[in-house]
Design an enzyme around this catalytic site. Sequence first.
Site, short mmCIF file in Angstrom:
data_model
loop_
_atom_site.label_atom_id
_atom_site.label_comp_id
_atom_site.label_asym_id
_atom_site.label_seq_id
_atom_site.Cartn_x
_atom_site.Cartn_y
_atom_site.Cartn_z
N GLU A 100 6.65 -7.81 -5.01
CA GLU A 100 7.63 -8.71 -5.61
C GLU A 100 6.98 -10.03 -6.04
O GLU A 100 7.47 -10.71 -6.93
CB GLU A 100 8.81 -8.98 -4.66
CG GLU A 100 8.49 -9.80 -3.45
CD GLU A 100 9.71 -9.93 -2.51
OE1 GLU A 100 10.71 -10.50 -2.96
OE2 GLU A 100 9.64 -9.46 -1.37
N CYS A 108 -15.41 14.84 -8.94
CA CYS A 108 -14.17 14.24 -8.43
C CYS A 108 -13.61 15.04 -7.26
O CYS A 108 -13.29 14.49 -6.21
CB CYS A 108 -13.14 14.15 -9.55
SG CYS A 108 -11.53 13.62 -8.97
N TYR A 154 -18.52 0.37 -6.89
CA TYR A 154 -17.42 1.13 -6.29
C TYR A 154 -17.89 1.92 -5.05
O TYR A 154 -17.29 1.84 -3.99
CB TYR A 154 -16.92 2.19 -7.27
CG TYR A 154 -16.03 1.76 -8.40
CD1 TYR A 154 -14.66 1.92 -8.31
CD2 TYR A 154 -16.56 1.28 -9.59
CE1 TYR A 154 -13.83 1.61 -9.37
CE2 TYR A 154 -15.74 0.97 -10.66
CZ TYR A 154 -14.38 1.13 -10.55
OH TYR A 154 -13.56 0.82 -11.60
N LYS A 156 -13.49 11.44 -0.87
CA LYS A 156 -13.60 10.00 -0.53
C LYS A 156 -12.27 9.44 -0.04
O LYS A 156 -12.21 8.77 0.97
CB LYS A 156 -14.12 9.26 -1.77
CG LYS A 156 -14.30 7.77 -1.66
CD LYS A 156 -13.09 6.91 -1.92
CE LYS A 156 -12.34 7.15 -3.19
NZ LYS A 156 -13.01 6.75 -4.40
N HIS A 160 12.82 -6.31 -2.87
CA HIS A 160 12.62 -7.12 -1.68
C HIS A 160 12.91 -6.33 -0.41
O HIS A 160 13.87 -5.56 -0.39
CB HIS A 160 13.55 -8.34 -1.75
CG HIS A 160 13.36 -9.29 -0.63
ND1 HIS A 160 12.25 -10.09 -0.53
CD2 HIS A 160 14.13 -9.57 0.44
CE1 HIS A 160 12.35 -10.83 0.56
NE2 HIS A 160 13.48 -10.52 1.17
N CYS A 167 -13.99 11.46 -5.77
CA CYS A 167 -12.69 10.81 -5.54
C CYS A 167 -11.86 11.43 -4.42
O CYS A 167 -11.36 10.71 -3.55
CB CYS A 167 -11.85 10.87 -6.81
SG CYS A 167 -12.76 10.72 -8.33
N GLU A 203 -16.87 1.18 -1.21
CA GLU A 203 -15.93 2.12 -0.58
C GLU A 203 -16.55 2.76 0.66
O GLU A 203 -15.91 2.85 1.71
CB GLU A 203 -15.51 3.19 -1.58
CG GLU A 203 -14.60 2.62 -2.67
CD GLU A 203 -14.12 3.65 -3.69
OE1 GLU A 203 -13.16 3.36 -4.41
OE2 GLU A 203 -14.73 4.74 -3.79
#
Length: 461
Positions: free
Chosen positions: A443, A43, A180, A51, A438, A48, A184
């Site tokens: 939303e 990782c 993945y 990356k 908002h 991760c 990616e």
Amino acid sequence: MTSYNYDLFVIGGGSGGVRSARVAASLGKKVAIAEEYRYGGTCVIRGCVPKKLFVYAAQFHEHFEDAAGFGWTVGENSFDWTKLIAAKDSEIARLEGLYKKGLAGANAEILETRAELVDAHTVRLVNTGKTVSAKTIVIATGGRPNPHAALPGNELCISSNEAFDLQELPKSIVIAGGGYIAVEFANIFHGLGVETTLIYRGMEILSRFDQDLRRGLHEAMTAKGIRILCQETLQKVSKQDGHLLVETLNNGALAADVVMLALGRIPNTEGLGLETAGVKTDARGAIVVDGYSRTSVPSIYALGDVTDRVQLTPVAIHEAMCFIETEYKNNPTTPDHETIATAVFSQPEIGTVGLTEEEASKRYKELEVYRAQFRPLKATLSGRGEKMIMKLIVDASSRKVIGAHILGHDAGEMAQILGITLKAGCTKDDFDRTMAVHPTAAEELVTMYAPSYRIRDGVRL
Ligand code: NDP
């Protein structure tokens, strides 16, 4: 009573291993941890974290383009790969240092060596040949890219490991896989100006995700200029005139500077002494564990990617925390692998939690599907033709939201929060009575009042 050198010996200094060692040590246990490469594991060192840094780097050219719509004139710009690699390396080194500092601060002994099992309580440190004993052993050795040994010329290809340290940015790349990592990296390389082709064997990329998002992302990537070849496979890779030649089943031969294989990952279990110690593995070489991450040898636990349950960093960390509860807090705890929120850091991003429409329609009698597809506010001035997709899958009888899927900016961030709502069992009515923030894209998640369509007995009405 038998006395051991350590209460706990951890093999592997990645996310799961470091967490187990640090927390056990902080509880006053005598702990040692061994890592043969670099602390932080996949990782932090080559997964991760670097990356995500690359993802940020790859997004700038779109930011520069978008700026014009907001009145900015961005001057001449250029990208320097070596600068990015150097910056990434120094951040990774900093994080590696923090991992070690955390271990040392908790009084865990940090060993820089490969370690292999000798028996249920004994480990051999490969650099010195010394053996040490421990009451409990945790194996957290992770996984590595599948090298695709059956592919002629696979030795000419790189994996994600090497992609983080390429000497120079290639002009063109062919990436094999549709999961993945393939998706990616296709977006990263394309964003950095590399001519990118993605080759995937199935009908549509990202096979385990909701069909709407898969199609939406495919279209968005193609619109950016990434070439995606589905229902296609690599037959052979060879060297020719200073570049690589990729022979495919249906599209003839493609030339590329670099070919990257992203075809899943395999557990790091070879040569670990598992057989000698009596630790069982499955057909893929992954360590077999029970609900508490205990292996077939009661004093040995295994967690993270080496067990091939769910290959995600937070899952390994969670498994480590459950191990601590079970072993040291007299509170047997099984990891919860249900309803895990996850993101694909493509451009646009995917954020998702819970069941896909396809999975839900097999498990539930009647579903309400709420779906919105819209142009995000920023795109109105930037002129970027991208669309955001948001989708909620609701069990019509209980009203529970059982799946939430987003394609668009910050989808990963939204998935994290949605993860809490799905884990808590929130209903569509809970979403409806939540006030919108908002103006945001998120939303939309609380303002989709009428179902877009229903699915009954697996059939869309
Ligand atoms: P994935 O399991 O995501 O994808 C593997 C891909 O390779 C699939 O498209 C699969 O096809 C294809 N494939 C597998 N074997 C072959 C073969 N023999 N020939 C052709 N294609 C093949 O693995 P990755 O390597 O992308 O990533 C490994 C793991 O790392 C992921 O499962 C994920 O858990 C984790 N990860 C998570 C990230 C995140 O959270 N953002 C980022 C990167 C990795 P098919 O779909 O048809 O089976």
